[in-house]
Design a protein around this motif. Structure first.
Motif, PDB file in Angstrom:
ATOM      1  N   ARG A  48      -9.692  64.762  -1.382  1.00 48.54           N
ATOM      2  CA  ARG A  48     -10.296  65.915  -2.045  1.00 48.54           C
ATOM      3  C   ARG A  48     -11.532  66.394  -1.275  1.00 48.54           C
ATOM      4  N   LEU A 242       1.629  75.011 -13.206  1.00 55.37           N
ATOM      5  CA  LEU A 242       0.172  75.029 -13.227  1.00 55.37           C
ATOM      6  C   LEU A 242      -0.379  74.440 -14.512  1.00 55.37           C
ATOM      7  N   LEU A 245      -0.334  70.844 -14.098  1.00 57.41           N
ATOM      8  CA  LEU A 245      -1.362  70.450 -13.138  1.00 57.41           C
ATOM      9  C   LEU A 245      -2.731  70.343 -13.799  1.00 57.41           C
ATOM     10  N   PHE A 246      -3.011  71.269 -14.728  1.00 62.42           N
ATOM     11  CA  PHE A 246      -4.316  71.281 -15.381  1.00 62.42           C
ATOM     12  C   PHE A 246      -4.319  70.527 -16.702  1.00 62.42           C
ATOM     13  N   PRO A 292      -5.827  68.782  -8.691  1.00 62.08           N
ATOM     14  CA  PRO A 292      -5.816  70.207  -8.332  1.00 62.08           C
ATOM     15  C   PRO A 292      -6.350  70.495  -6.940  1.00 62.08           C
ATOM     16  N   SER A 359      -2.634  79.614  -5.947  1.00 58.30           N
ATOM     17  CA  SER A 359      -3.514  78.758  -6.733  1.00 58.30           C
ATOM     18  C   SER A 359      -4.123  77.681  -5.869  1.00 58.30           C
ATOM     19  N   GLU A 360      -3.314  77.103  -4.993  1.00 56.87           N
ATOM     20  CA  GLU A 360      -3.810  76.010  -4.177  1.00 56.87           C
ATOM     21  C   GLU A 360      -4.794  76.516  -3.141  1.00 56.87           C
ATOM     22  N   MET A 363      -8.068  77.050  -4.857  1.00 55.76           N
ATOM     23  CA  MET A 363      -8.802  75.857  -5.221  1.00 55.76           C
ATOM     24  C   MET A 363      -9.413  75.173  -4.000  1.00 55.76           C
TER      25      MET A 363
END
Length: 444
Positions: A48, A242, A245-246, A292, A359-360, A363
């Motif tokens: 990350r 998604l 994922l969240f 994420p 989205s990726e 992020m």
């Protein structure tokens, strides 16, 4: 009397030896599991951080990037304490004894000292568990602030409420842990029985307060991004992907409930169970919090091995009826025309045209959600879109050539067709709408 007692002694010794052997095997298995999970959690946190540094640099790191490392540090502390429950305290604490056993236990005995140490390890374990989970929850709220920057103020208000809820719940669990048993030394008292509240390994008050605060905060954190995704105009597969994922907090809630249920139903082995399930629960929390951010990196690395599958996930959405086929927009971009000239925004939802890939990228690259709208709204502040937005314009050249008069059909309107374009090297996929070149007059 002696003859009757003698046969019982070997049986009791054999039972004790078997129990000790089983405990050693269980400790060995847990040791492998705990340190393996810790290693995976640390690697995920490093991934990350790598993705964030690669995207924004060290100076661009935000509070959530540091909070996950605070959680990782206390995850290592918690794992060490959980290991010590079996390796040092031998799974013992001030619980699981009858009044007669408590009275017979000498303060000078090794078991007494071991139980005292085990009770103190349990207190330290609950403390590290608190800092670990609540730092990860705080990192998610900071991430949501960056995620929803520029959207409606209602999202920001809900995030601020989340910070207040986290602060209140954190104070509640710590006050309950350190003030529930008074005087404090009763947490490791053996005789007389201090009561369930002062037995940190199996205290019902500690367990249920932690569980309730944990579940309430996790469900509230999930309630921030999920409704926004649910109301969006995404394709069902992308929408539910998604949302999952969240919604990783649901797995943490499930682990917390299972942990509490096992401890409450088995008060004798509660100390060992508390340490084991604490490690598993916090491992799930570390993974779901960082997922994420790590997911886009894994997609990039795994795309060569799962080419067709991941390429399909990256495919562009079909152009809507309101968009011109010659106006193709990339992530974060838009056309020259505003939504007012195109007849209004295609939807009121803030993230209508977001895809898995978009989205990726958002992020990882710290792109805000307002850049994910399916239309460009310049009416908010009257300024043009930020220069950081990526734009892609496809210009289509329309080629029309006049043919020789002797090739024209008598008294017919001539239209440039596919054969003509191919003859002159202008293929139909690069051609715009067909246009008439001119109206010719036939020969006499």
């Amino acid at each position: 009397m002696s003859s009757s007692a003698t046969p019982a002694d070997p049986a009791a010794a054999a039972a004790q030896a078997a129990a000790a052997q089983a405990a050693a095997a269980a400790l060995h298995q847990f040791t492998i599991e705990a340190w393996t999970l810790l290693s995976i959690g640390i690697v995920v946190t490093i991934l990350r951080t790598y993705g964030r540094v690669k995207a924004v640099g060290f100076k661009g790191l935000q509070a959530d990037d540091y909070l996950v490392w605070l959680g990782a540090i206390f995850y290592a502390v918690e794992t060490s304490l959980a290991y010590s429950v079996g390796a040092v305290a031998q799974g013992l604490a001030n619980n699981g004894m009858t009044d007669a056993q408590r009275a017979a236990l000498s303060p000078d005995s090794a078991e007494f000292r071991t139980r005292v140490i085990g009770s103190k390890i349990q207190l330290a374990g609950w403390s590290s568990y608190s800092v670990l989970l609540w730092s990860l929850k705080a990192s998610l709220l900071v991430f949501y602030m960056r995620l929803t920057a520029g959207l409606k103020k209602t999202y920001l208000i809900r995030i601020y409420i989340g910070f207040g809820l986290l602060a209140a719940s954190f104070i509640t669990i710590l006050m309950n842990l350190f003030l529930a048993c008074r005087p404090f030394h009763k947490y490791w008292q053996m005789n007389p029985d201090p009561g369930n509240t002062c037995q940190p390994a199996v205290s019902n008050q500690i367990i249920w307060v932690y569980l309730s605060m944990n579940v309430i905060t996790d469900l509230y954190l999930i309630s921030i991004p999920v409704p926004m995704l649910w109301q969006s105009s995404l394709k069902p597969v992308k929408k539910f992907g998604l949302i999952i994922l969240f919604s990783g907090g649901l797995f943490v809630v499930a682990c917390a409930i299972l942990r509490c249920a096992l401890i409450v139903t088995d008060p004798v082995n509660g100390a060992q169970l508390a340490g084991s399930w604490a490690v598993r629960e916090t491992f799930v929390a570390v993974i779901t919090t960082n997922l994420p951010m790590v997911f886009p990196i894994l997609k990039v690395w795994l795309s060569p091995f799962f080419g067709s599958l991941l390429t399909t996930m990256r495919s562009q959405q079909k152009l809507t009826d309101k968009e011109s086929k010659s106006d193709l927009r990339t992530f974060g971009g838009g056309s020259h025309q505003t939504w007012r000239r195109r007849g209004g925004p295609p939807t009121a939802n803030p993230i209508t045209n977001i895809t898995f890939n978009e989205s990726e990228e958002r992020m990882v690259d710290d792109v805000k959600m307002q850049d994910l709208k399916g239309w460009t709204d310049t009416s908010t502040n009257g300024s043009a879109p930020a220069p950081n937005n990526i734009r892609k314009h496809v210009e289509v050249a329309v080629v029309s050539e006049a043919r020789d008069d002797r090739d024209l059909t008598d008294n017919h309107r001539h239209v440039v067709g596919d054969e003509e374009n191919q003859h002159h090297g202008n293929f139909s996929f690069a051609r715009g709408p067909r246009r008439s070149s001119y109206t010719g007059q036939g020969r006499t």
